[in-house]
Design an enzyme around this catalytic site. Structure first.
Site, short mmCIF file in Angstrom:
data_model
loop_
_atom_site.label_atom_id
_atom_site.label_comp_id
_atom_site.label_asym_id
_atom_site.label_seq_id
_atom_site.Cartn_x
_atom_site.Cartn_y
_atom_site.Cartn_z
N LYS A 48 0.99 -1.27 0.35
CA LYS A 48 -0.54 0.06 -0.19
C LYS A 48 0.96 1.09 0.17
CE LYS A 48 -4.05 -2.03 2.61
NZ LYS A 48 -5.06 -2.37 2.52
N LYS A 102 -12.97 -3.71 -4.42
CA LYS A 102 -13.80 -2.76 -4.69
C LYS A 102 -12.36 -1.88 -5.26
CE LYS A 102 -12.06 -1.98 -0.02
NZ LYS A 102 -11.57 -3.30 1.17
N LYS A 107 -8.21 -9.86 -9.34
CA LYS A 107 -9.43 -10.41 -8.17
C LYS A 107 -10.31 -9.31 -8.30
CE LYS A 107 -7.51 -9.22 -4.01
NZ LYS A 107 -7.32 -10.03 -2.54
#
Length: 332
Positions: free
Chosen positions: A105, A191, A188
């Site tokens: 991240k 969101k 995959k």
């Protein structure tokens, strides 16, 4: 799951909720909406509150039974951050720095904007688990490292302060029904996907679901067969079909043998709508009565806190904290 989106998606349903639903039948299951984790990144307070209710409602609508499992909102049980602080003090900085999710991240966002909460996220996750003497923790492969950290922290605390925690076993959720993005079928469903057309939300209207599946990426060939490497888009549609109908992959391939992509997309759309629409309807019913939904979550929080308080009392006693008034805490 975090209440960080307006709706859960098919990947959440296939990858977690379906299996959680089965686990509650054979285990004393504890499930929560992790709103404390959601604030490791900026949140709009009104949106967070709304999404927390929506996420809890979708858990129930998808089959999590508040009478069978313990279902609650994380921030309703104060022992979670209390235990997390204790675990912070026995976690090495280098150990936390090696968590790959944080590194992934921050590579995208940069460390200057990443919060300390994001850095210590796995330690709060360890508290979420250890508070309930969990025997198994069902997670995706991407969370395996966090569960290993949880086990390490439990063992370390037990060694230093006496037997306190159960060291949980990781159970990697079945990946046979892994759902991929409809527009980017090698990634995959998430969101944070690149295109909203690639994500099927559980609260999508039936016509929207059908349209997204109709526009799903396939390939130039017209043969319908399961081959994730050569035909990821078609394989993803076949996986959705087996998920929604309960058929085997072999049966799915036979159903569309020689038929091309049009019939495949039409049938997948119909099957997915039939599976998802009852969840959407039930979710909206629950949201129409927020007082009853809040009551169910309050009952769950009370059950969770009764378990968590026993664990935290044991932790505080073993680590040497005094009870208010100066007497050392006693285990209950």
């Amino acid at each position: 799951m975090q209440p960080s989106a307006d709706s859960l998606h098919l990947g959440n349903f296939a990858g977690a909720l379906l299996q959680w639903r089965e686990l509650q039948k054979t285990y004393d299951a504890v499930y929560c909406v992790v709103d404390l984790h959601a604030i490791t990144v900026p949140q709009d307070p009104a949106v967070l509150a709304r999404n927390t209710r929506k996420t809890a409602a979708q858990y129930i609508a998808a089959g999590i039974d508040p009478n069978q499992a313990v279902l609650f909102v994380q921030s309703h049980v104060p022992q979670h951050p209390q235990l997390a602080w204790v675990l912070n003090t026995i976690t090495a900085f280098g150990e936390a720095s090696r968590m790959t999710q944080f590194k992934d991240k921050t590579q995208k966002q940069g460390t200057d904007v990443a919060s300390v909460g994001l850095f210590t996220y796995p330690i709060l996750q360890a508290a979420d688990i250890l508070l309930y003497d969990a025997a198994i923790v069902p997670v995706g492969e991407d969370q395996r490292q966090h569960i290993e950290l949880t086990r390490d922290l439990a063992g370390r605390f037990n060694q230093r302060f006496g037997q306190t925690f159960v060291e949980p076993e990781v159970r990697i959720l079945d990946q046979a029904a892994k759902i991929y993005d409809l527009q980017h079928p090698t990634s995959k469903m998430s969101k944070s996907g690149e295109s909203p057309q690639g994500i099927v939300w559980l609260l999508d209207e039936p016509s929207i679901i059908a349209k997204k599946i109709k526009q799903a990426v396939t390939d130039t060939d017209t043969e319908v067969r399961f081959d994730p490497t050569a035909k990821p888009g078609v394989s993803n549609l076949l996986t959705l079909y087996t998920l929604a109908t309960g058929k085997t992959m072999e049966q799915a391939e036979q159903d569309f043998s020689g038929g091309g992509y049009g019939p495949l997309k039409g049938a997948v759309g119909e099957a997915v709508v039939a599976m998802v629409e009852p969840i959407r309807v039930k979710t909206l019913e629950l949201l129409d009565d927020p007082a009853e939904l809040d009551r169910l979550l309050a009952v769950g929080a009370e059950k969770a806190e009764a378990i968590a308080d026993q664990t935290l009392t044991r932790v505080y006693s073993n680590i040497g904290f005094l009870k208010p008034g100066g007497v050392r805490r006693e285990q209950r």
